[in-house]
Design a protein around this motif. Structure first.
Motif, mmCIF file in Angstrom:
data_model
loop_
_atom_site.group_PDB
_atom_site.id
_atom_site.type_symbol
_atom_site.label_atom_id
_atom_site.label_comp_id
_atom_site.label_asym_id
_atom_site.label_seq_id
_atom_site.Cartn_x
_atom_site.Cartn_y
_atom_site.Cartn_z
ATOM 1 N N PHE A 73 0.816 -1.217 0.000
ATOM 2 C CA PHE A 73 0.000 0.000 0.000
ATOM 3 C C PHE A 73 0.851 1.269 0.000
ATOM 4 C CE2 PHE A 73 -3.406 -2.882 1.338
ATOM 5 C CZ PHE A 73 -4.451 -2.394 0.571
ATOM 6 N N SER A 74 2.096 1.165 0.408
ATOM 7 C CA SER A 74 2.969 2.356 0.445
ATOM 8 C C SER A 74 3.998 2.358 -0.680
ATOM 9 C CB SER A 74 3.677 2.438 1.798
ATOM 10 O OG SER A 74 4.437 1.263 2.030
ATOM 11 N N ASN A 75 3.781 1.497 -1.679
ATOM 12 C CA ASN A 75 4.658 1.454 -2.860
ATOM 13 C C ASN A 75 6.122 1.214 -2.500
ATOM 14 O OD1 ASN A 75 2.534 1.958 -4.726
ATOM 15 N ND2 ASN A 75 2.619 4.139 -4.220
ATOM 16 N N GLN A 76 6.353 0.227 -1.638
ATOM 17 C CA GLN A 76 7.708 -0.102 -1.218
ATOM 18 C C GLN A 76 8.204 -1.422 -1.808
ATOM 19 O OE1 GLN A 76 9.538 1.974 0.865
ATOM 20 N NE2 GLN A 76 7.820 3.378 0.628
ATOM 21 N N LEU A 77 7.489 -1.961 -2.797
ATOM 22 C CA LEU A 77 7.845 -3.280 -3.333
ATOM 23 C C LEU A 77 8.566 -3.215 -4.670
ATOM 24 C CD1 LEU A 77 4.672 -5.381 -2.405
ATOM 25 C CD2 LEU A 77 6.907 -5.382 -1.288
ATOM 26 N N GLY A 78 9.035 -2.040 -5.049
ATOM 27 C CA GLY A 78 9.831 -1.925 -6.264
ATOM 28 C C GLY A 78 9.012 -1.672 -7.503
ATOM 29 N N ALA A 79 9.678 -1.871 -8.655
ATOM 30 C CA ALA A 79 9.058 -1.528 -9.939
ATOM 31 C C ALA A 79 7.924 -2.477 -10.310
ATOM 32 C CB ALA A 79 10.123 -1.543 -11.040
ATOM 33 N N ASN A 80 7.977 -3.714 -9.822
ATOM 34 C CA ASN A 80 6.930 -4.697 -10.123
ATOM 35 C C ASN A 80 6.373 -5.232 -8.804
ATOM 36 O OD1 ASN A 80 5.277 -6.742 -11.066
ATOM 37 N ND2 ASN A 80 6.747 -7.473 -12.591
ATOM 38 N N PRO A 81 5.491 -4.467 -8.159
ATOM 39 C CA PRO A 81 5.022 -4.863 -6.829
ATOM 40 C C PRO A 81 4.257 -6.176 -6.816
ATOM 41 C CG PRO A 81 3.775 -2.973 -7.665
ATOM 42 C CD PRO A 81 4.910 -3.181 -8.597
ATOM 43 N N ALA A 82 3.510 -6.481 -7.885
ATOM 44 C CA ALA A 82 2.745 -7.731 -7.914
ATOM 45 C C ALA A 82 3.681 -8.931 -7.870
ATOM 46 C CB ALA A 82 1.874 -7.782 -9.164
ATOM 47 N N GLU A 83 4.705 -8.908 -8.704
ATOM 48 C CA GLU A 83 5.669 -10.012 -8.717
ATOM 49 C C GLU A 83 6.407 -10.112 -7.389
ATOM 50 O OE1 GLU A 83 9.533 -11.635 -11.279
ATOM 51 O OE2 GLU A 83 8.597 -9.723 -11.781
ATOM 52 N N ALA A 84 6.783 -8.967 -6.830
ATOM 53 C CA ALA A 84 7.492 -8.968 -5.543
ATOM 54 C C ALA A 84 6.622 -9.557 -4.436
ATOM 55 C CB ALA A 84 7.915 -7.549 -5.183
ATOM 56 N N LEU A 85 5.335 -9.224 -4.458
ATOM 57 C CA LEU A 85 4.429 -9.741 -3.433
ATOM 58 C C LEU A 85 4.245 -11.250 -3.579
ATOM 59 C CD1 LEU A 85 2.550 -8.933 -1.089
ATOM 60 C CD2 LEU A 85 0.717 -8.666 -2.760
ATOM 61 N N ILE A 86 4.030 -11.716 -4.803
ATOM 62 C CA ILE A 86 3.840 -13.148 -5.034
ATOM 63 C C ILE A 86 5.069 -13.936 -4.589
ATOM 64 C CG2 ILE A 86 3.540 -14.907 -6.823
ATOM 65 C CD1 ILE A 86 1.939 -12.765 -8.408
ATOM 66 N N ARG A 87 6.235 -13.459 -4.990
ATOM 67 C CA ARG A 87 7.464 -14.200 -4.668
ATOM 68 C C ARG A 87 7.802 -14.122 -3.184
ATOM 69 N NH1 ARG A 87 11.646 -14.051 -9.777
ATOM 70 N NH2 ARG A 87 10.118 -14.768 -11.313
ATOM 71 N N SER A 88 7.546 -12.987 -2.568
ATOM 72 C CA SER A 88 7.824 -12.868 -1.131
ATOM 73 C C SER A 88 6.938 -13.802 -0.320
ATOM 74 C CB SER A 88 7.625 -11.422 -0.675
ATOM 75 O OG SER A 88 8.566 -10.565 -1.279
ATOM 76 N N LEU A 89 5.675 -13.909 -0.698
ATOM 77 C CA LEU A 89 4.772 -14.827 -0.002
ATOM 78 C C LEU A 89 5.205 -16.279 -0.207
ATOM 79 C CD1 LEU A 89 1.409 -13.034 -0.791
ATOM 80 C CD2 LEU A 89 2.373 -13.383 1.491
ATOM 81 N N GLY A 90 5.703 -16.598 -1.406
ATOM 82 C CA GLY A 90 6.249 -17.933 -1.636
ATOM 83 C C GLY A 90 7.471 -18.196 -0.788
ATOM 84 N N ASP A 91 8.348 -17.185 -0.671
ATOM 85 C CA ASP A 91 9.544 -17.333 0.167
ATOM 86 C C ASP A 91 9.164 -17.595 1.625
ATOM 87 O OD1 ASP A 91 11.151 -16.911 -2.021
ATOM 88 O OD2 ASP A 91 11.541 -14.790 -1.569
ATOM 89 N N TRP A 92 8.180 -16.871 2.129
ATOM 90 C CA TRP A 92 7.775 -17.058 3.525
ATOM 91 C C TRP A 92 7.091 -18.402 3.728
ATOM 92 C CZ3 TRP A 92 9.762 -14.989 7.537
ATOM 93 C CH2 TRP A 92 10.363 -13.740 7.446
ATOM 94 N N THR A 93 6.427 -18.911 2.706
ATOM 95 C CA THR A 93 5.877 -20.269 2.809
ATOM 96 C C THR A 93 7.007 -21.271 3.007
ATOM 97 O OG1 THR A 93 4.067 -19.643 1.326
ATOM 98 C CG2 THR A 93 4.452 -21.995 1.673
ATOM 99 N N LEU A 94 8.063 -21.145 2.219
ATOM 100 C CA LEU A 94 9.211 -22.043 2.354
ATOM 101 C C LEU A 94 9.877 -21.903 3.716
ATOM 102 C CD1 LEU A 94 11.163 -22.135 -1.031
ATOM 103 C CD2 LEU A 94 10.458 -24.076 0.346
ATOM 104 N N ARG A 95 10.009 -20.669 4.191
ATOM 105 C CA ARG A 95 10.663 -20.454 5.489
ATOM 106 C C ARG A 95 9.876 -21.092 6.632
ATOM 107 N NH1 ARG A 95 11.539 -14.287 3.602
ATOM 108 N NH2 ARG A 95 13.360 -14.663 2.279
#
Length: 220
Positions: free
Chosen positions: A52-74
């Motif tokens: 919501f604060s535009n802190q996920l870089g140039a492609n926020p959708a991709e960053a969000l999807i991949r970050s959630l996948g990373d946390w699933t693995l963790r």
């Protein structure tokens, strides 16, 4: 007759401290689970705030999807590490946290799938089905999520009583299959960019955790 002698405090035999007793007291405290719950929610809260604060870089959708996948693995690594830690350190109270951590694996996997369906596919079910059939790494990830659904749905005491302990344990060994599918999903996703360093780290950690279980079973 000589009077009975009093044994000094320093001469009395001392009881050896129970291994991991202090950590067990902390983990057994009634506040331990609420604190663990809040800590497990923090990555998701940060990702929502960052989106919501535009802190996920140039492609926020991709960053969000991949970050959630990373946390699933963790969290998957964390839930598989609980038993080895409990056995090797004597922190028996860690068992209280296992169900909650396992449910957070399912939660982050659901958020990962939901963000993919929303931001990549626009909730178009026909396109999602075609993508699952077309791309192997999506199919593997979807199969891992389906297994997590069955584990989450049977993670409660009523399910254990209904299924019986032996069948319940057999079903919940599917978490090892989930771990393998998750690493394969991650590997195929990174294969297009030939970036396997992070995949190798997760694969090595999960392999060591599963290898410890095999070694312990063979020792028995």
């Amino acid at each position: 007759m000589a009077p009975p002698t009093q044994t000094s405090a320093s001469a009395r035999p001392r009881t050896a401290p129970v291994r991991g007793s202090r950590v067990n007291r902390w983990l057994g405290h009634r506040a331990a689970k609420p604190v663990g719950f809040v800590l497990a929610c923090l990555p998701f809260a940060w990702l929502v705030w960052a989106a919501f604060s535009n802190q996920l870089g140039a492609n926020p959708a991709e960053a969000l999807i991949r970050s959630l996948g990373d946390w699933t693995l963790r969290f998957l690594v964390l839930v598989l590490a609980i038993t080895p830690l409990r056995v090797t350190t004597g922190w028996s109270s860690l068992a209280r946290m296992r169900r909650m951590v396992g449910l957070f694996v399912f939660f982050y996997a659901c958020m990962h799938l939901l963000s993919y369906a929303w931001f990549d596919m626009g909730f178009e079910l026909s396109e999602i089905a075609a993508d699952v059939a077309k791309r192997p790494f999506i199919l593997v990830g979807f199969l891992a999520w389906l297994l997590l659904v069955s584990l989450a749905a049977t993670s409660f005491n009523r399910a254990i009583r209904a299924m019986g302990a032996a069948r319940w344990q057999l079903l919940h060994r599917a978490v090892y299959i989930v771990a393998g599918l998750a690493v394969l999903h991650f590997f195929w996703m990174r294969a297009g960019k030939n970036n396997f360093a992070e995949v190798a780290v997760y694969a090595a950690i999960l392999a060591s955790l599963l290898g410890w279980r095999v070694w312990r079973r063979l020792r028995r």
